[in-house]
Design an enzyme around this catalytic site. Structure first.
Site, PDB file in Angstrom:
ATOM      1  N   LYS A 110    -153.441 -13.770  20.085  1.00 41.42           N
ATOM      2  CA  LYS A 110    -153.569 -13.284  18.706  1.00 41.42           C
ATOM      3  C   LYS A 110    -154.883 -13.764  18.126  1.00 41.42           C
ATOM      4  CE  LYS A 110    -150.826 -14.850  15.219  1.00 41.42           C
ATOM      5  NZ  LYS A 110    -151.826 -15.409  14.282  1.00 41.42           N
ATOM      6  N   GLU A 179    -149.727 -10.935   7.039  1.00 41.91           N
ATOM      7  CA  GLU A 179    -149.340 -12.139   6.278  1.00 41.91           C
ATOM      8  C   GLU A 179    -149.678 -11.954   4.805  1.00 41.91           C
ATOM      9  OE1 GLU A 179    -150.557 -15.781   8.125  1.00 41.91           O
ATOM     10  OE2 GLU A 179    -149.908 -17.016   6.429  1.00 41.91           O
TER      11      GLU A 179
HETATM   12  O1  KIV Z   1    -150.197 -19.898  13.343  1.00 42.76           O
HETATM   13  C1  KIV Z   1    -149.205 -19.313  12.878  1.00 42.76           C
HETATM   14  O2  KIV Z   1    -148.122 -19.862  12.684  1.00 42.76           O
HETATM   15  C2  KIV Z   1    -149.356 -17.895  12.541  1.00 42.76           C
HETATM   16  C3  KIV Z   1    -148.213 -17.247  11.834  1.00 42.76           C
HETATM   17  C4  KIV Z   1    -148.174 -17.703  10.429  1.00 42.76           C
HETATM   18  C5  KIV Z   1    -148.262 -15.768  11.933  1.00 42.76           C
HETATM   19  O3  KIV Z   1    -150.373 -17.316  12.808  1.00 42.76           O
HETATM   20 NA    NA Z   2    -152.091 -18.648  13.341  1.00 40.43          NA
END
Ligand code: KIV
Ligand code: NA
Length: 262
Positions: A110, A179
């Site tokens: 991600k 988010e």
């Molecule tokens: O690092 C994390 O926990 C995240 C979530 C808030 C989506 O990116």
């Molecule tokens: Na994150």
């Protein structure tokens, strides 16, 4: 869990339950409780390291925790967060960092942001690493955004987020985290993009939900964001709290837009 199954769940409206996870014991517990996706989030900077932001988290630390989670999970999909300063300078740098997370056991990586990230996503996906994008409040660049606040409220901001989301999908992103985005905008994106959209403060219409594990277990010190629900309340155990979270996401009783949404 497979990527195809996650895409099918989105298409059929079966909600995806995701939680952050940073170690093997929780990976096993969450997996057995039916959590579909474990996110090794750079939020570990806040909840494990006690930092005031995710910015100081290193790639080596993300690799370590991804390895721990990968050892504990049995069937859940594992997403590894690319930390700040591990993918911004070039697609080549992003590849090296993403490959390190994949070698540690992540099925997908991600990364945060829109616009400049589309070519980076394309570079990774063409070479075989699935990517989850992250728009809205992006904690690594919260300073630029003026703090931790809802994103995409004004018309121009909403239009830009939609454009960025479309570009990311065209580049090959196969999941999107939203988010702190108004529920109506998140619903529109979930309907139109053709990939699973996972909300955290994004409303109940998203394809699924994610929370920081320590937040929903009520062990994070200090004030919680509006989108957090304490699932330990009324639960008999940690496992029960996680089961209740999964059930609530699947039944769409969490989140409640009037309580947890924008
Ligand atoms: O690092 C994390 O926990 C995240 C979530 C808030 C989506 O990116
Ligand atoms: Na994150």
């Amino acid at each position: 869990m497979t990527l195809q199954r996650l895409l099918d769940m989105h298409a059929s409206g079966d909600k995806i339950a995701m939680l952050t996870c940073y170690d093997a014991a929780f990976a096993t517990l969450l997996d057995e409780a039916g959590v579909d996706v474990l996110l090794v989030g750079d939020s570990l900077g806040n909840v494990l390291q006690g930092q005031s932001s995710t910015v100081p988290v290193s790639l080596d630390e993300m690799v370590y925790h991804t390895r721990c989670v990968a050892r504990g999970r049995k069937s859940a999909w594992v997403i590894g967060d690319l930390p700040f300063d591990s993918y911004q300078s070039s697609p080549q740098e992003a590849w090296k960092s993403a490959a390190a997370l994949v070698k540690a056991g992540a099925h997908m990586v991600k990364l945060e942001g829109g616009g400049w990230t589309a070519p980076v996503v394309r570079f990774l996906v063409e070479r075989g690493i699935p990517v989850c994008a992250h728009l809205g409040l992006t904690p690594q660049t919260a300073t630029m955004l003026g703090g931790y606040k809802v994103q995409g409220r004004e018309e121009a901001a909403a239009a830009l987020m939609k454009q960025h989301a479309r570009e990311l999908v065209e580049a090959g992103a196969q999941m999107l985290v939203l988010e702190m985005v108004p529920s109506a905008l998140a619903a529109e994106l979930t309907q139109s993009l053709g990939i699973p959209v996972i909300g955290i403060g994004g409303g109940v219409a998203c394809s699924g939900q994610v929370l920081v594990l320590h937040d929903m277990l009520d062990v994070t010190p200090g004030r919680r964001p509006r989108f957090v629900k304490n699932f330990m309340q009324g639960a008999a155990s940690v496992q029960d709290a996680v089961l209740r979270y999964v059930a609530a996401v699947k039944a769409q009783t969490f989140p409640q837009d009037d309580l947890h949404g924008y």
